[in-house]
Scaffold this motif. Structure first.
Motif, PDB file in Angstrom:
ATOM      1  N   TYR A 205       0.831  -1.203   0.000  1.00  0.00           N
ATOM      2  CA  TYR A 205       0.000   0.000   0.000  1.00  0.00           C
ATOM      3  C   TYR A 205       0.872   1.263   0.000  1.00  0.00           C
ATOM      4  N   ILE A 206       1.909   1.246   0.814  1.00  0.00           N
ATOM      5  CA  ILE A 206       2.791   2.409   0.916  1.00  0.00           C
ATOM      6  C   ILE A 206       3.456   2.680  -0.427  1.00  0.00           C
ATOM      7  N   ASP A 207       3.942   1.631  -1.075  1.00  0.00           N
ATOM      8  CA  ASP A 207       4.539   1.801  -2.419  1.00  0.00           C
ATOM      9  C   ASP A 207       3.510   2.328  -3.410  1.00  0.00           C
ATOM     10  N   TYR A 208       2.304   1.790  -3.338  1.00  0.00           N
ATOM     11  CA  TYR A 208       1.233   2.167  -4.269  1.00  0.00           C
ATOM     12  C   TYR A 208       0.941   3.670  -4.171  1.00  0.00           C
ATOM     13  N   PHE A 209       0.770   4.152  -2.954  1.00  0.00           N
ATOM     14  CA  PHE A 209       0.446   5.573  -2.805  1.00  0.00           C
ATOM     15  C   PHE A 209       1.672   6.471  -2.982  1.00  0.00           C
ATOM     16  N   THR A 210       2.846   5.927  -2.761  1.00  0.00           N
ATOM     17  CA  THR A 210       4.065   6.674  -3.108  1.00  0.00           C
ATOM     18  C   THR A 210       4.093   6.944  -4.607  1.00  0.00           C
ATOM     19  N   LEU A 211       3.747   5.935  -5.389  1.00  0.00           N
ATOM     20  CA  LEU A 211       3.772   6.068  -6.851  1.00  0.00           C
ATOM     21  C   LEU A 211       2.622   6.929  -7.367  1.00  0.00           C
ATOM     22  N   ILE A 212       1.460   6.840  -6.737  1.00  0.00           N
ATOM     23  CA  ILE A 212       0.330   7.677  -7.151  1.00  0.00           C
ATOM     24  C   ILE A 212       0.642   9.152  -6.919  1.00  0.00           C
ATOM     25  N   THR A 213       1.271   9.452  -5.779  1.00  0.00           N
ATOM     26  CA  THR A 213       1.534  10.855  -5.445  1.00  0.00           C
ATOM     27  C   THR A 213       2.766  11.411  -6.141  1.00  0.00           C
ATOM     28  N   SER A 214       3.756  10.574  -6.429  1.00  0.00           N
ATOM     29  CA  SER A 214       4.984  11.076  -7.064  1.00  0.00           C
ATOM     30  C   SER A 214       4.909  11.046  -8.583  1.00  0.00           C
ATOM     31  N   GLU A 215       4.111  10.107  -9.151  1.00  0.00           N
ATOM     32  CA  GLU A 215       4.017   9.918 -10.610  1.00  0.00           C
ATOM     33  C   GLU A 215       5.399   9.643 -11.219  1.00  0.00           C
ATOM     34  N   SER A 216       6.312   9.129 -10.411  1.00  0.00           N
ATOM     35  CA  SER A 216       7.706   8.989 -10.848  1.00  0.00           C
ATOM     36  C   SER A 216       7.960   7.632 -11.502  1.00  0.00           C
ATOM     37  N   LYS A 217       8.393   7.658 -12.735  1.00  0.00           N
ATOM     38  CA  LYS A 217       8.761   6.426 -13.441  1.00  0.00           C
ATOM     39  C   LYS A 217       9.991   5.793 -12.798  1.00  0.00           C
ATOM     40  N   ALA A 218      10.914   6.626 -12.318  1.00  0.00           N
ATOM     41  CA  ALA A 218      12.120   6.106 -11.653  1.00  0.00           C
ATOM     42  C   ALA A 218      11.728   5.358 -10.377  1.00  0.00           C
ATOM     43  N   ASP A 219      10.799   5.921  -9.608  1.00  0.00           N
ATOM     44  CA  ASP A 219      10.323   5.229  -8.403  1.00  0.00           C
ATOM     45  C   ASP A 219       9.627   3.924  -8.776  1.00  0.00           C
ATOM     46  N   PHE A 220       8.837   3.955  -9.834  1.00  0.00           N
ATOM     47  CA  PHE A 220       8.137   2.756 -10.301  1.00  0.00           C
ATOM     48  C   PHE A 220       9.140   1.659 -10.651  1.00  0.00           C
ATOM     49  N   ASP A 221      10.156   2.007 -11.430  1.00  0.00           N
ATOM     50  CA  ASP A 221      11.159   1.016 -11.830  1.00  0.00           C
ATOM     51  C   ASP A 221      11.915   0.463 -10.622  1.00  0.00           C
ATOM     52  N   LYS A 222      12.100   1.300  -9.598  1.00  0.00           N
ATOM     53  CA  LYS A 222      12.829   0.878  -8.402  1.00  0.00           C
ATOM     54  C   LYS A 222      11.975  -0.007  -7.493  1.00  0.00           C
ATOM     55  N   LEU A 223      10.694   0.318  -7.371  1.00  0.00           N
ATOM     56  CA  LEU A 223       9.847  -0.343  -6.380  1.00  0.00           C
ATOM     57  C   LEU A 223       9.147  -1.606  -6.885  1.00  0.00           C
ATOM     58  N   LYS A 224       8.993  -1.735  -8.203  1.00  0.00           N
ATOM     59  CA  LYS A 224       8.175  -2.853  -8.694  1.00  0.00           C
ATOM     60  C   LYS A 224       8.779  -4.222  -8.388  1.00  0.00           C
ATOM     61  N   GLY A 225      10.079  -4.257  -8.117  1.00  0.00           N
ATOM     62  CA  GLY A 225      10.712  -5.519  -7.757  1.00  0.00           C
ATOM     63  C   GLY A 225      10.278  -6.045  -6.402  1.00  0.00           C
ATOM     64  N   ASN A 226       9.641  -5.180  -5.584  1.00  0.00           N
ATOM     65  CA  ASN A 226       9.193  -5.608  -4.254  1.00  0.00           C
ATOM     66  C   ASN A 226       8.011  -6.579  -4.314  1.00  0.00           C
ATOM     67  N   LYS A 227       7.301  -6.557  -5.418  1.00  0.00           N
ATOM     68  CA  LYS A 227       6.052  -7.326  -5.510  1.00  0.00           C
ATOM     69  C   LYS A 227       6.262  -8.813  -5.262  1.00  0.00           C
ATOM     70  N   SER A 228       7.178  -9.426  -5.966  1.00  0.00           N
ATOM     71  CA  SER A 228       7.338 -10.885  -5.874  1.00  0.00           C
ATOM     72  C   SER A 228       7.784 -11.313  -4.480  1.00  0.00           C
ATOM     73  N   THR A 229       8.636 -10.518  -3.835  1.00  0.00           N
ATOM     74  CA  THR A 229       9.092 -10.837  -2.480  1.00  0.00           C
ATOM     75  C   THR A 229       7.919 -10.855  -1.510  1.00  0.00           C
ATOM     76  N   ARG A 230       7.037  -9.887  -1.650  1.00  0.00           N
ATOM     77  CA  ARG A 230       5.884  -9.794  -0.749  1.00  0.00           C
ATOM     78  C   ARG A 230       4.915 -10.956  -0.973  1.00  0.00           C
ATOM     79  N   LEU A 231       4.680 -11.283  -2.235  1.00  0.00           N
ATOM     80  CA  LEU A 231       3.787 -12.402  -2.528  1.00  0.00           C
ATOM     81  C   LEU A 231       4.360 -13.708  -1.994  1.00  0.00           C
TER      82      LEU A 231
END
Length: 495
Positions: free
Chosen positions: A68-94
């Protein structure tokens, strides 16, 4: 009184068996993190999650909250760099969740939420195939969870969102990817699920999830269904959300602007909660700029400039520069207009429709000041002022086919919203006749709006004809969106 009720709700949640399943412990600490996320106090949320990790490191709710924190970080920042950095967290969490208690309703729900959140973010950056795969996984997980735990209300949130979004997607992009996977939705079913949940949550032990449901319901009403009830329902359902929520300010102001309640939007944005505890959200400056320019307040340039200075993201750069160009045009500053038009063409990216359209408009000849003023005032809900601007004009007063078509289109929209159906229909037809072979959206959207007028009047045959006219026009701006809305119109009238 409200604080006492929330405390009682919290106690009920903690003591309720439905919230405590082995390592899926949505305890008071996690609820505080969740509440902070939906007030956009992401720093506070991170602190609560860090505390929970120390106290209960195996709590499988932690990876969901982190997502959730990553999701709203990306919604508020609109940053592609943040998206590319954070999307790798998904598989670890699952992975962390998939090893946990399969007998908990949170087991599949948490996985579905993570998949769905990443799908919504990926769609912003054109990763349509991956987004479609995640939506399919989320849908399957929620369907299975609904069978296993039919009384777990939160299943409806994701299922409602998936149904609504898939049921009204424009052709191309994500819709094509989802169709390949055999996924179909139903907009009305999705709306019904979300409304039912919005109505029932405050009366249930799931009340803390209310703000999230309203967030998605308001989005679907406004941007997916284009519902005339979006404003009334959003203001109704957000009323009970605390004024300390920056997300509430965003939701209310966005829906107000989209529905012509400009002064109310500006008032909401001026009263929004502020301080270092809140996530930076430059988009709100952009929103206020749009609102101010829609009432021809040229100080809007200050908001757009503040947005561009604070923005770390990739979206709305072109559109903000186009709005700055319009300010210059209305100020009679041709040199500044040309400079901002150049920035609208050459700066930023074209991921979203607003920026694609800004690129198109910046590449076209400058609009006549009267048409621009009427357009802005109409968007702002100032119908009488917009009508007055064009009251002494006629089609022959404009030189190009584009401007002639736009004049008729603008007159159609203004008269339509003023309830002058016959005048609106005449203007819409003139716009269609003048602009049906142009690349601009005026003629196609005139046909769409004409269909809605006839639908409202109960003339299904004429409505069908108009909707089909809108669909038949190709290679124009907003083609997918207009066609999608016209097809939805045909479904509504039973064709």
């Amino acid at each position: 009184m409200i604080k006492s009720l929330r405390l009682l709700t919290l106690i009920a949640l903690i003591s309720s068996p439905s919230y405590l399943f082995a390592n899926f412990d949505f305890n008071a600490n996690c609820l505080n993190a969740y509440k902070s996320i939906f007030e956009l106090k992401l720093g506070n949320a991170k602190a609560y999650v860090a505390t929970e990790k120390k106290l209960r490191p195996n709590n499988a709710i932690i990876p969901l909250l982190e997502n959730y924190i990553d999701y709203f970080t990306l919604i508020t920042s609109e940053s592609k760099a943040d998206f590319d950095k954070l999307k790798g967290n998904k598989s670890t969490r699952l992975d962390k969740i998939s090893d946990d208690d399969k007998d908990s309703p949170y087991y599949l729900y948490a996985q579905a939420e993570i998949n769905l959140q990443w799908a919504l973010i990926r769609g912003r950056y054109g990763e349509y195939f991956n987004a479609a795969m995640e939506i399919r996984r989320a849908n399957n997980q929620l369907q299975e969870n609904a069978k296993k735990f039919p009384n777990f209300h939160l299943n409806l949130k994701g299922l409602g969102l998936i149904n609504a979004v898939i049921g009204n997607l424009p052709d191309g992009g994500l819709k094509s990817a989802l169709s390949t996977l055999g996924l179909k939705g139903n907009l009305q079913n999705g709306l019904n699920m979300l409304e039912k949940l919005t109505e029932n949550l405050p009366k249930s032990s799931y009340e803390p999830f209310y703000e999230e449901v309203v967030f998605y319901y308001a989005y679907v009403l406004t941007d997916v269904a284009h519902s005339p009830l979006a404003y009334a329902k959003t203001m109704k359902y957000t009323e009970r959300i605390a004024d300390t929520s920056l997300l509430k300010s965003y939701l209310q102001s966005y829906v107000c602007i989209k529905n012509g309640h400009t002064d109310e939007a500006i008032s909401i944005l001026n009263k929004k909660p502020a301080g270092g505890v809140y996530q930076s959200f430059p988009y709100l400056e952009y929103l206020e700029g749009v609102a101010r320019l829609n009432k021809l307040d040229l100080t809007a340039s200050n908001n757009f400039n503040r947005f561009l200075q604070a923005n770390r993201g990739v979206n709305y750069i072109k559109d903000a520069n186009l709005h700055l160009a319009w300010v210059s045009l209305l100020n009679g500053d041709k040199n500044s207009y040309s400079s901002y038009i150049s920035k609208a063409i050459n700066s930023g990216f074209s991921y979203n429709e607003k920026d694609k359209q800004a690129q198109n408009e910046a590449s076209a000849p400058a609009p006549p000041a009267e048409l621009l003023k009427a357009r802005l005032l109409f968007d702002g809900g100032y119908l009488s002022r917009a009508s007055q601007i064009l009251s002494d004009k006629k089609t022959a007063d404009f030189e190009s086919d584009k401007d002639k078509t736009e004049f008729n289109y603008r007159m159609g929209r203004i008269n339509d919203d003023l309830g002058k159906d016959d005048l609106a229909l005449t203007s819409y037809q003139a716009a269609i006749n003048q602009g049906k072979n142009l690349k601009y959206y005026f003629a196609a959207n005139a046909a769409l709006q004409m269909g809605k007028v006839y639908e409202k009047k109960g003339n299904k045959a004429k409505a069908k004809e108009a909707f089909n006219t809108a669909i038949s026009m190709k290679n124009h701006e907003y083609e997918n969106s207009i066609e999608s809305q016209a097809k939805a119109g045909l479904r509504r009238i039973g064709n």
